[in-house]
Design an enzyme around this catalytic site. Structure first.
Site, PDB file in Angstrom:
ATOM      1  N   GLY A 191      22.547 -15.748  51.904  1.00 59.36           N
ATOM      2  CA  GLY A 191      23.619 -15.818  52.883  1.00 59.36           C
ATOM      3  C   GLY A 191      23.367 -15.009  54.132  1.00 59.36           C
ATOM      4  CB  ILE A 244      21.195 -23.101  49.402  1.00 63.96           C
ATOM      5  CG1 ILE A 244      20.210 -23.142  48.235  1.00 63.96           C
ATOM      6  CG2 ILE A 244      22.395 -24.011  49.110  1.00 63.96           C
ATOM      7  CD1 ILE A 244      20.760 -22.587  46.943  1.00 63.96           C
ATOM      8  CB  SER A 297      19.816 -18.579  54.544  1.00 65.32           C
ATOM      9  OG  SER A 297      18.775 -18.939  53.661  1.00 65.32           O
ATOM     10  CG  ASP A 317      25.111 -21.362  46.285  1.00 66.94           C
ATOM     11  OD1 ASP A 317      25.086 -22.062  45.261  1.00 66.94           O
ATOM     12  OD2 ASP A 317      24.365 -20.379  46.454  1.00 66.94           O
ATOM     13  CE  LYS A 334      25.002 -18.169  49.392  1.00 62.57           C
ATOM     14  NZ  LYS A 334      23.968 -18.371  48.364  1.00 62.57           N
TER      15      LYS A 334
END
Length: 505
Positions: A170, A199, A201, A258, A290
């Site tokens: 993140g 994912i 980043s 996520d 996150k």
């Protein structure tokens, strides 16, 4: 039932699919997105129908390269298409969408059908969305974690103490592993690091390391490299570790979500699969990551620790500052450069990068018996400053099939734009979200040369006309898009001491 001749299509749709001419579908009971079984003399594979007017001719069926390999179909060979049964897991996905608890059989069935490609991307997206909205309890997460691990290869080690560091991510520029892993390996600690690609980043550890060497390693290669060097930095997907996880990630990536159940299962499934007995989990906390605050971070940490106990893995979590990018470089090539520069000259490297890498390495040095309790960070610094970590990093690069490079030998995007300070003042905010979006717009992580290099961080004073940051891209078009986005979202904010003048009540 349809009888058609196979035609090779060089296309990746992220799922098994067959492409059929509209004329062949007319007057039949087959429609786009129908699930069909494609049968040949050598076997069968399930796919979803896509229709076309021009991509394949009447009488042909377009098949993707992965499908042809799975069932050894030759181009031009006649294949049979017939309706496939609905996956068993569909009602279980609906059950989770309704917020109900899934039993072990239901969870295992969903994971098995993800791996066997019986679920379409639409159905898989529904499952991911359901866990994002409704969550899962710890029994569900534990069952999902174990099944994700069991669907792929499982690595075992001769040594009893095998450790790992993992960040939930993140934070843009989160390249600490390229320092921590060689520090630990140089101290004799066994640390086979496998990572996901990005994912949410602009660059995952695997994306950054891929700039320097091969990261798609097989199980036997990982074992050989770790036996020689004590460590590695590999992509988990290349080893067939927890393959369900990589399929799920491919669905999560386009919408940058996520879900916490998937986050927990993804991290811990990889630990089971790689034979890890002790792991340190880095949980960045701050605006634009996150986890927004320490209370949320502590709650997630307790979940990791509880899940670890259920899986017989010792977990220790650390909350780290994630309120702005780590270091100054964001994007695969830029981060690889900064990591090597830090290994070469740690005294002049970004303090945030050095402190995080040393802190995490220090914990595992103490655990592994290489340092006394409270002395781990000191030993980590000695290994880094002495050049032993750089030497070990270069050894790992070589063993994985690469050639060690100097920072200046790493190519950056040829299209460049400098963004300057509009006024005199201080940098009051660097938005992780905005930085991430701009770097992605520039082409990262697929374009390894794309990224942002920050000239200043929060609290630094700047003058009008000073360069705030530089955007790099391998595409002129992507650079223009990234610059336009940056001018709309202001990733780096500059403000003077006077915020607002108020003269009326």
């Amino acid at each position: 039932m349809l009888f058609l001749n196979a035609k090779f299509i060089d296309l990746d749709l992220g799922e098994n699919a067959v492409i059929v001419n509209d004329e062949d579908l007319k007057g039949t009971s087959y429609y786009p997105q129908d699930r069909v079984l494609i049968e040949s003399h050598a076997g069968a594979v399930i796919g979803n129908i896509y229709s076309t007017k021009t991509m394949v001719k009447k009488g042909e069926v377009g098949m993707l390269v992965k499908e042809l390999k799975e069932v050894s179909i030759s181009e031009g060979e006649e294949v049979k298409l017939r309706h496939a049964e609905k996956p068993e897991s569909i009602p279980f996905i609906k059950k989770k969408m309704d917020g109900q608890v899934l039993n072990p059989h239901e969870i295992r069935t969903i994971i098995d059908e993800i791996v066997s490609k019986k679920l379409s991307n639409i159905e898989l997206s529904a499952f991911v969305s359901s866990t994002y909205i409704n969550g899962m309890n710890m029994d569900e997460i534990s069952e999902m974690t174990k099944r994700i691990a069991e669907t792929g290869d499982m690595i075992s080690w001769e040594k009893s103490l095998v450790v790992d560091i993992h960040s939930i991510g993140g934070v843009p520029g989160n390249k600490y592993a390229l320092l921590s892993i060689p520090i630990l390996a140089a101290a004799g600690i066994t640390i086979p690091k496998t990572s996901s690609r990005a994912i949410t980043s602009p660059a995952g550890t695997a994306d950054v390391m891929e700039v320097l060497t091969n990261v798609e390693l097989k199980e036997e290669e990982i074992k050989r490299i770790v036996k020689t060097t004590n460590g590695c930095l590999a992509w988990g997907g290349g080893v067939n570790l927890a393959p369900a996880d990589d399929i799920i990630i491919n669905v999560e990536r386009p919408v940058s979500i996520d879900p916490q159940p998937q986050l927990l299962a993804s991290v811990m499934a990889k630990k089971i699969a790689t034979g890890i007995k002790y792991t340190v989990i880095d949980i960045p906390v701050g605006k634009g990551v996150k986890i927004k605050n320490e209370a949320e971070g502590a709650k997630l940490a307790r979940k990791f620790i509880e899940l670890g106990e259920l899986l017989n893995i010792k977990v220790e979590c650390v909350l780290t500052y994630g309120g702005q990018p780590l270091g100054r470089a964001i994007g695969p090539a830029l981060e690889a450069r900064e990591a090597i520069e830090a290994l070469q000259d740690p005294k002049n490297a970004p303090k945030s990068l050095i402190e995080k890498a040393l802190s995490l390495a220090g914990i595992l040095l103490e655990l592994g018996g290489a340092a006394q309790i409270g002395e781990g960070q000191k030993l980590a610094w000695e290994i880094l400053e002495s050049g032993r970590a750089l030497e070990k990093f270069n050894q790992i690069i070589t063993e994985q099939g690469g050639t060690p490079k100097k920072p200046e030998e790493i190519e950056l995007g040829e299209y460049v734009e400098e963004i300057i300070a509009p006024i005199d003042g201080y940098i009051t905010d660097i938005s992780n979200t905005a930085i991430t979006n701009v770097v992605k717009e520039a082409g990262a992580p697929r374009d390894k040369k794309a990224g942002i290099l920050l000239n200043s961080k929060i609290g630094n004073q700047v003058k009008q006309g000073d360069i705030l940051y530089t955007i790099y891209s391998g595409s002129e078009e992507r650079l223009v898009s990234a610059v336009n986005l940056a001018r709309r979202v202001y990733p780096v904010k500059v403000e003077g001491m006077l915020i607002e003048r108020i003269s009326k009540f």
